[in-house]
Design a protein around this motif. Structure first.
Motif, PDB file in Angstrom:
ATOM      1  N   ARG A 140       0.829  -1.202   0.000  1.00 34.98           N
ATOM      2  CA  ARG A 140       0.000   0.000   0.000  1.00 34.98           C
ATOM      3  C   ARG A 140       0.864   1.253   0.000  1.00 34.98           C
ATOM      4  NH1 ARG A 140      -5.046   1.365   3.919  1.00 34.98           N
ATOM      5  NH2 ARG A 140      -5.826   3.077   2.675  1.00 34.98           N
ATOM      6  N   SER A 141       1.892   1.295   0.859  1.00 35.24           N
ATOM      7  CA  SER A 141       2.789   2.446   0.870  1.00 35.24           C
ATOM      8  C   SER A 141       4.040   2.128   1.678  1.00 35.24           C
ATOM      9  CB  SER A 141       2.093   3.686   1.433  1.00 35.24           C
ATOM     10  OG  SER A 141       1.615   3.448   2.729  1.00 35.24           O
ATOM     11  N   VAL A 158      -1.714  -4.504   2.601  1.00 36.01           N
ATOM     12  CA  VAL A 158      -3.096  -4.868   2.914  1.00 36.01           C
ATOM     13  C   VAL A 158      -3.402  -6.195   2.238  1.00 36.01           C
ATOM     14  CG1 VAL A 158      -3.976  -2.521   3.278  1.00 36.01           C
ATOM     15  CG2 VAL A 158      -4.017  -3.505   1.000  1.00 36.01           C
ATOM     16  N   PRO A 186      -4.727  -4.372   7.225  1.00 31.97           N
ATOM     17  CA  PRO A 186      -3.338  -3.919   7.074  1.00 31.97           C
ATOM     18  C   PRO A 186      -2.330  -4.813   7.797  1.00 31.97           C
ATOM     19  CG  PRO A 186      -4.471  -2.541   8.652  1.00 31.97           C
ATOM     20  CD  PRO A 186      -5.493  -3.512   8.127  1.00 31.97           C
TER      21      PRO A 186
END
Length: 119
Positions: A12-13, A28, A34
């Motif tokens: 996701r980041s 995720v 998450p």
């Protein structure tokens, strides 16, 4: 990322540049749950040579006590060799290793808790 994808997670980041985040990558799963992952690479073949930052040790401690999201340590050991090994440890395993000296914390453990971040 390959390990995460093989286990049903998508990146996701990244948080590598966020001070005190306590993890490097946020994944995720397909249901949106998450997973925070701290990545460590060491030329040593021994897990006990891995050193966490204080914020990483506290994030593992919080996750082990049930504070979401889930957290993992992804350690690449013997990274300079032709056949490095990977160890993926749950937060509870990391906390046990911190308590027994099987993992280290820069500056020593236990340590003062860093300020909480808004994520």
């Amino acid at each position: 990322e390959a390990w995460a994808a093989a286990n049903g997670y998508a990146l996701r980041s990244g948080y590598q540049g966020v001070p005190l985040a306590g993890f490097d990558l946020l994944f995720v799963d397909f249901s949106g749950t998450p997973l925070q992952v701290e990545v460590k690479g060491y030329s040593s073949p021994r897990l006990r040579d891995v050193h966490l930052q204080v914020s990483q040790a506290w994030r593992a401690t919080d996750a082990a006590s049930g504070t979401p999201p889930d957290w993992r340590l992804f350690a690449v050991l013997d990274s300079d060799s032709p056949s490095p090994s990977e160890q993926i440890l749950a937060a509870t395993e990391v906390v046990d290793l911190l308590g027994s000296g099987g993992l280290q914390v820069k500056g020593g453990w236990p340590a003062e808790r860093p300020p909480k971040l808004p994520f």
